[in-house]
Design a protein around this motif. Structure first.
Motif, PDB file in Angstrom:
ATOM      1  N   LEU A  59      49.668 102.197  95.669  1.00  0.00           N
ATOM      2  CA  LEU A  59      48.769 102.278  96.683  1.00  0.00           C
ATOM      3  C   LEU A  59      48.990 104.176  97.465  1.00  0.00           C
ATOM      4  O   LEU A  59      49.994 104.706  97.574  1.00  0.00           O
ATOM      5  CB  LEU A  59      48.891 101.488  97.646  1.00  0.00           C
ATOM      6  N   PHE A  60      47.988 105.295  97.178  1.00  0.00           N
ATOM      7  CA  PHE A  60      47.849 106.376  97.942  1.00  0.00           C
ATOM      8  C   PHE A  60      47.891 106.140  99.625  1.00  0.00           C
ATOM      9  O   PHE A  60      48.770 107.130 100.158  1.00  0.00           O
ATOM     10  CB  PHE A  60      47.564 106.911  96.943  1.00  0.00           C
ATOM     11  N   GLY A  61      46.735 104.906  99.586  1.00  0.00           N
ATOM     12  CA  GLY A  61      46.781 105.371 101.503  1.00  0.00           C
ATOM     13  C   GLY A  61      46.174 106.390 102.557  1.00  0.00           C
ATOM     14  O   GLY A  61      45.890 106.235 103.125  1.00  0.00           O
ATOM     15  N   SER A  62      46.181 108.218 101.342  1.00  0.00           N
ATOM     16  CA  SER A  62      45.421 108.558 101.877  1.00  0.00           C
ATOM     17  C   SER A  62      45.106 109.772 101.104  1.00  0.00           C
ATOM     18  O   SER A  62      45.647 109.749 100.260  1.00  0.00           O
ATOM     19  CB  SER A  62      46.303 109.078 102.981  1.00  0.00           C
ATOM     20  N   ALA A  63      43.850 110.763 101.052  1.00  0.00           N
ATOM     21  CA  ALA A  63      43.999 111.463 100.398  1.00  0.00           C
ATOM     22  C   ALA A  63      44.704 112.506 100.400  1.00  0.00           C
ATOM     23  O   ALA A  63      45.220 113.299  98.987  1.00  0.00           O
ATOM     24  CB  ALA A  63      42.048 112.418 101.048  1.00  0.00           C
ATOM     25  N   GLU A  64      45.344 112.929 100.876  1.00  0.00           N
ATOM     26  CA  GLU A  64      46.229 113.328 100.886  1.00  0.00           C
ATOM     27  C   GLU A  64      47.948 113.563 100.105  1.00  0.00           C
ATOM     28  O   GLU A  64      48.041 114.571  99.449  1.00  0.00           O
ATOM     29  CB  GLU A  64      47.177 114.156 103.069  1.00  0.00           C
ATOM     30  N   ARG A  65      48.370 112.044 100.493  1.00  0.00           N
ATOM     31  CA  ARG A  65      49.164 111.316  99.308  1.00  0.00           C
ATOM     32  C   ARG A  65      48.569 111.813  98.259  1.00  0.00           C
ATOM     33  O   ARG A  65      49.572 111.833  97.263  1.00  0.00           O
ATOM     34  CB  ARG A  65      49.604 110.061  99.989  1.00  0.00           C
ATOM     35  N   TYR A  66      47.908 111.554  97.509  1.00  0.00           N
ATOM     36  CA  TYR A  66      46.906 111.964  96.692  1.00  0.00           C
ATOM     37  C   TYR A  66      46.786 112.949  96.076  1.00  0.00           C
ATOM     38  O   TYR A  66      47.782 113.221  94.583  1.00  0.00           O
ATOM     39  CB  TYR A  66      45.471 111.039  96.311  1.00  0.00           C
ATOM     40  N   HIS A  67      46.639 113.830  96.402  1.00  0.00           N
ATOM     41  CA  HIS A  67      46.833 115.293  96.589  1.00  0.00           C
ATOM     42  C   HIS A  67      48.097 115.879  96.304  1.00  0.00           C
ATOM     43  O   HIS A  67      47.939 116.489  95.217  1.00  0.00           O
ATOM     44  CB  HIS A  67      45.963 116.331  97.154  1.00  0.00           C
ATOM     45  N   ARG A  68      48.770 115.058  96.468  1.00  0.00           N
ATOM     46  CA  ARG A  68      50.213 115.360  96.978  1.00  0.00           C
ATOM     47  C   ARG A  68      50.476 115.009  95.715  1.00  0.00           C
ATOM     48  O   ARG A  68      51.923 115.956  95.019  1.00  0.00           O
ATOM     49  CB  ARG A  68      51.318 115.132  98.203  1.00  0.00           C
ATOM     50  N   ARG A  69      50.601 114.139  95.096  1.00  0.00           N
ATOM     51  CA  ARG A  69      51.073 113.225  94.087  1.00  0.00           C
ATOM     52  C   ARG A  69      50.539 113.749  93.071  1.00  0.00           C
ATOM     53  O   ARG A  69      51.247 114.486  91.952  1.00  0.00           O
ATOM     54  CB  ARG A  69      50.982 112.373  93.306  1.00  0.00           C
ATOM     55  N   VAL A  70      49.226 114.642  92.519  1.00  0.00           N
ATOM     56  CA  VAL A  70      48.854 115.308  91.602  1.00  0.00           C
ATOM     57  C   VAL A  70      49.253 116.952  91.253  1.00  0.00           C
ATOM     58  O   VAL A  70      49.715 117.154  90.284  1.00  0.00           O
ATOM     59  CB  VAL A  70      47.059 115.397  91.900  1.00  0.00           C
ATOM     60  N   ALA A  71      49.342 117.794  92.957  1.00  0.00           N
ATOM     61  CA  ALA A  71      49.794 118.246  92.645  1.00  0.00           C
ATOM     62  C   ALA A  71      51.941 118.367  92.591  1.00  0.00           C
ATOM     63  O   ALA A  71      52.467 119.598  91.600  1.00  0.00           O
ATOM     64  CB  ALA A  71      50.142 119.062  93.974  1.00  0.00           C
ATOM     65  N   ASP A  72      52.311 117.569  92.747  1.00  0.00           N
ATOM     66  CA  ASP A  72      53.834 117.688  91.808  1.00  0.00           C
ATOM     67  C   ASP A  72      53.696 117.110  90.654  1.00  0.00           C
ATOM     68  O   ASP A  72      54.946 117.645  90.165  1.00  0.00           O
ATOM     69  CB  ASP A  72      54.310 116.119  92.673  1.00  0.00           C
ATOM     70  N   MET A  73      53.019 116.978  90.309  1.00  0.00           N
ATOM     71  CA  MET A  73      53.013 115.944  88.669  1.00  0.00           C
ATOM     72  C   MET A  73      52.567 117.341  88.169  1.00  0.00           C
ATOM     73  O   MET A  73      53.309 118.144  86.917  1.00  0.00           O
ATOM     74  CB  MET A  73      51.743 115.499  87.994  1.00  0.00           C
TER      75      MET A  73
END
Length: 244
Positions: free
Chosen positions: A186-200
């Motif tokens: 569960l991401f919960g927010s677009a910010e957390r989604y984009h942060r996960r993608v950027a980290d990968m």
């Protein structure tokens, strides 16, 4: 009214033997001669694959007609150079996949080796329009329980290298080899989604955002949520059902 579009990956085969043929460049060159087919067909990771994308539709009957039309056009272009298309998520016959030319595909081959060279699998991707990334991530978080249902409805890959795999969708097993593939938390927010993608991407494990292969993701190209869990379906009406 939301719009829905479908991308399907088709297998290029010999019309007599059914053996996969590495002729995507020739089929694309033939399709490029038709101005009406601009932006419909695309190259994929392997030369035995051809991808098409429908125009977005808000009516599912029209979307089904688009899928049928694109399949017929793919078959016509392939037939003009002596091959055929098959809506199969893996090849029933043994095949040695040919990795496409270009910096991106060669990077993938260098980094992932045998994973890339064995990754001849074909999917059905459904794009559903959303108003914003926030809405899209909310959709991604909420649809997770339904993804196994979509996968089960679409199964179309029981064979692998000429043998019965004993799976209805062996494509799903092969696809999981990518480090960015599969279900998500569960991401919960677009910010957390984009942060996960950027980290990968920052780890160098994947080349860029386009290599995010989540079962459902925010599309990099369109204002949509992209469902990627389905096999390419044998029949066009099954693909329309998945989209619906």
């Amino acid at each position: 009214m939301r719009t829905v579009g479908v991308e399907e990956e088709l297998l290029l085969v010999d019309p007599e033997t059914g053996e996969p043929r590495a002729m995507s460049a020739a089929v694309l060159a033939r399709a490029a001669q038709d101005p009406a087919e601009e932006d419909v067909f695309e190259k994929e990771l392997h030369d035995q694959m051809l991808e098409f994308a429908t125009h977005p539709q808000s009516d599912m009957k029209r979307l089904h007609a688009e899928i049928v039309r694109c399949r017929e056009e793919a078959a016509r272009h392939a037939g003009e150079i002596g091959c055929a298309v098959a809506a199969l998520a893996t090849s029933p016959l043994p095949v040695t996949p040919a990795v496409g030319m270009g910096r991106r595909y060669q990077w993938m081959a260098d980094q992932y080796g045998v994973v890339v060279h064995e990754q001849l699998v074909l999917g059905c991707h459904v794009h559903v329009s959303v108003e914003s990334d926030e809405e899209g991530v909310a959709v991604i978080d909420r649809v997770r329980p339904w993804l196994p249902v979509l996968a089960a409805l679409s199964t179309n890959s029981p064979f692998w290298q000429g043998k019965d795999s004993r799976y209805s969708s062996y494509r799903s097993r092969v696809w999981q080899r990518w480090p960015s593939a599969g279900p998500t938390e569960l991401f919960g927010s677009a910010e957390r989604y984009h942060r996960r993608v950027a980290d990968m991407v920052a780890t160098g494990t994947i080349l860029d955002e386009a290599m995010i292969y989540f079962d459902v993701r925010l599309s990099q190209r369109y204002p949509t949520v992209e469902f990627r869990v389905a096999d390419v379906c044998l029949h066009s009406d099954t693909a329309a059902l998945i989209a619906t």
